[in-house]
Each structure stands twice: as C-alpha cells, then as structure tokens.
Design an enzyme around this catalytic site. Structure first.
Site, PDB file in Angstrom:
ATOM      1  N   ALA A  66       0.849  -1.191   0.000  1.00 59.15           N
ATOM      2  CA  ALA A  66       0.000   0.000   0.000  1.00 59.15           C
ATOM      3  C   ALA A  66       0.888   1.245   0.000  1.00 59.15           C
ATOM      4  O   ALA A  66       2.050   1.197   0.402  1.00 59.15           O
ATOM      5  CB  ALA A  66      -0.915  -0.005   1.216  1.00 59.15           C
ATOM      6  N   GLY A 112      -0.566  -5.258   0.808  1.00 54.86           N
ATOM      7  CA  GLY A 112      -1.762  -5.207  -0.006  1.00 54.86           C
ATOM      8  C   GLY A 112      -1.575  -5.866  -1.365  1.00 54.86           C
ATOM      9  O   GLY A 112      -2.537  -6.332  -1.974  1.00 54.86           O
ATOM     10  N   GLU A 115      -2.145  -9.481  -0.733  1.00 47.02           N
ATOM     11  CA  GLU A 115      -3.585  -9.619  -0.474  1.00 47.02           C
ATOM     12  C   GLU A 115      -4.381  -9.527  -1.780  1.00 47.02           C
ATOM     13  O   GLU A 115      -5.370 -10.248  -1.959  1.00 47.02           O
ATOM     14  CB  GLU A 115      -4.036  -8.552   0.527  1.00 47.02           C
ATOM     15  CG  GLU A 115      -3.500  -8.832   1.929  1.00 47.02           C
ATOM     16  CD  GLU A 115      -3.754  -7.687   2.899  1.00 47.02           C
ATOM     17  OE1 GLU A 115      -4.338  -7.934   3.956  1.00 47.02           O
ATOM     18  OE2 GLU A 115      -3.342  -6.543   2.581  1.00 47.02           O
ATOM     19  N   GLU A 135       3.217  -6.054   7.345  1.00 49.97           N
ATOM     20  CA  GLU A 135       2.493  -5.024   8.092  1.00 49.97           C
ATOM     21  C   GLU A 135       2.911  -4.892   9.546  1.00 49.97           C
ATOM     22  O   GLU A 135       2.936  -3.787  10.096  1.00 49.97           O
ATOM     23  CB  GLU A 135       0.976  -5.291   8.007  1.00 49.97           C
ATOM     24  CG  GLU A 135       0.341  -4.927   6.668  1.00 49.97           C
ATOM     25  CD  GLU A 135       0.384  -6.067   5.666  1.00 49.97           C
ATOM     26  OE1 GLU A 135      -0.309  -5.994   4.643  1.00 49.97           O
ATOM     27  OE2 GLU A 135       1.135  -7.045   5.902  1.00 49.97           O
TER      28      GLU A 135
END
Length: 258
Positions: A66, A112, A115, A135
C-alpha cells in the site's frame, strides 16, 4: 477504458489488467483501488470478456504494498474505513468475481499486493517474485483479508510465521506452500497465464462461475458449502451449456460454449 493507474488490454475474450504505477512499484493508493473496482465492474458486464489476468507493470513488482504516505496519519476510524472500503470494492469483489481471475505475480507482492494476489482465484509467479505480509513491521496488521486468506492457502502455522516475522518468501517457497500454482521465468509469465486462460476457455464459463460460488461458500460463516454445491449443480441442468456439453460428449464432439 482509460485509467491513470491501470492499463487494460482485451484480446480474444481475455482481459489483462496491469497495475501501472511502476515508479511507485505499483503500490496501491485509494485512487488505484477505486480504479480497480471500476475496471472489474466494467469487465463483469462485458460480454466479450470471459477471463481476467491481473498483473503489475514492469519487471520489479506486481504490487509492492500500500502507499504508506497516504495513511500514515490516519485515525482509528479512518483506518477501519480504509480496510472496509478496500475489501468491499476490490479484494472481496475479486474473490467473488463470477469470471475466473488469475494473478500473474511479477516481482514483489507485499502487503496489499499479496492480499490482492490472494483475492484472485489462483496465482502463478515469476521466479523473481517475492511475497510477504510486512504489516507488523509497521505496527499494523494486514487489513485487506491477509489474516483470513493466507491461512486458507498455506495453513495456520505458516501464515502465522509469515505475518509475525514480516518476512518475504521466494517464488519456489510460495509454490511449495501452495500459495502459487506455477513458477516460471519473467518472460514466460504472461504467456503461461494466457495458456491457462485458454484452457479455461475450452469449458463453460457459466459452470465455472457456479463452481467459484460453491468453492467460496465453504469459507463463509453460516453458509453450507455443500448446499450451495447441490443447488448450483441442479441449476446447471437447466442451462444451454449443460445441453451443449453433454450432447457434445455423447456425440464425441468438442463442445462449443458461447
């Protein structure tokens, strides 16, 4: 379709969606997430598209994570809203997409990015791919389904280790874990994705859509996956694809699914 952060190529019923922010290693920001939703919503309704390949531009990254600069000052409520909207618009949306989605992981797929790859129906990777959920090294946890989908794919113990250590695994380890189905060279990554897509195109996309729903039902709380399978199996008997497929089989011909 024209986007600032994506590129979409459509050829012979296959749409290839490129996350196209190479200078940012294709990092996800709010604008990119919104564009991904718009792109997939459009492809869902496009009768000329049956399969989607999702990948990143360039050779370095699928999606490197991200865009941290966007949310470093977020409050608790803003953080919760970021995860909720992202999951609704993109990650859950792709996971439950009625057309097959193949993630072609080139280079880094972190946070992300991993993901996003896990939301696809299955994944292939180039041999330079590096995958992980870093993260916890930032003081947060995965927020786009990582704590849910990673254990489903690799098992609880391996998922816990990857999340707790915030480390990366290479493509072959990802294959050994069951996180990706195939590993190939970077040059052969998209050709392999297209080869797999064309194999899928030999079959009934209508039936595949019903199978996607049935498989996903097993992972939803309060939903009986067997019941979904039974219902979707029964519904198939009323489709033109069922008539085409069974008659072609009985007549020793290749079915022609529209």
């Amino acid at each position: 379709m024209t986007f600032e952060n994506l590129r979409v190529d459509i050829n012979d019923r296959i749409a290839t969606v490129f996350i196209d922010r190479p200078k940012k290693l294709n990092a996800l920001n709010r604008a990119t997430i919104e564009e991904l939703h718009k792109a997939f919503a459009s492809l869902r309704d496009d009768a000329d598209v049956s399969i989607i390949i999702l990948t990143g531009s360039g050779e370095k990254a699928f999606v490197a994570g991200a865009d941290i600069s966007e949310f470093s000052e977020y409050s608790v409520e803003q953080g919760k809203d970021l995860a909720a909207k992202g999951q609704e618009q993109v990650f859950d949306y792709i996971a439950n997409f009625p057309k097959p989605v193949i993630a072609a992981v080139n280079g880094f797929a972190l946070g992300g990015g991993l993901e996003l790859a896990m939301s696809a129906h299955f994944r292939i990777a180039s041999d330079n791919a590096r995958l992980g959920l870093p993260e916890t090294s930032l003081g947060v946890i995965p927020g786009y389904g990582g704590t849910q989908r990673l254990p489903q794919l690799v098992g609880k113990g391996r998922a816990m280790e990857m999340i707790m250590t915030a480390g990366m695994i290479d493509a072959q380890t990802a294959k050994d874990y069951g996180l990706v189905n195939h590993v190939t060279t970077l040059e052969e990554l998209l050709p392999l994705a297209e080869k797999l897509a064309n194999k899928i195109l030999n079959n009934s996309i209508q039936a595949i859509s019903a199978a996607i729903e049935a498989v996903n039902a097993n992972y939803k709380d309060g939903v009986d996956g067997f019941e979904t399978e039974i219902n979707n199996f029964g519904k198939a008997f009323g489709t033109e694809d069922f008539k085409e497929g069974t008659q072609a089989f009985l007549n020793k011909k290749k079915p022609n699914f529209n």
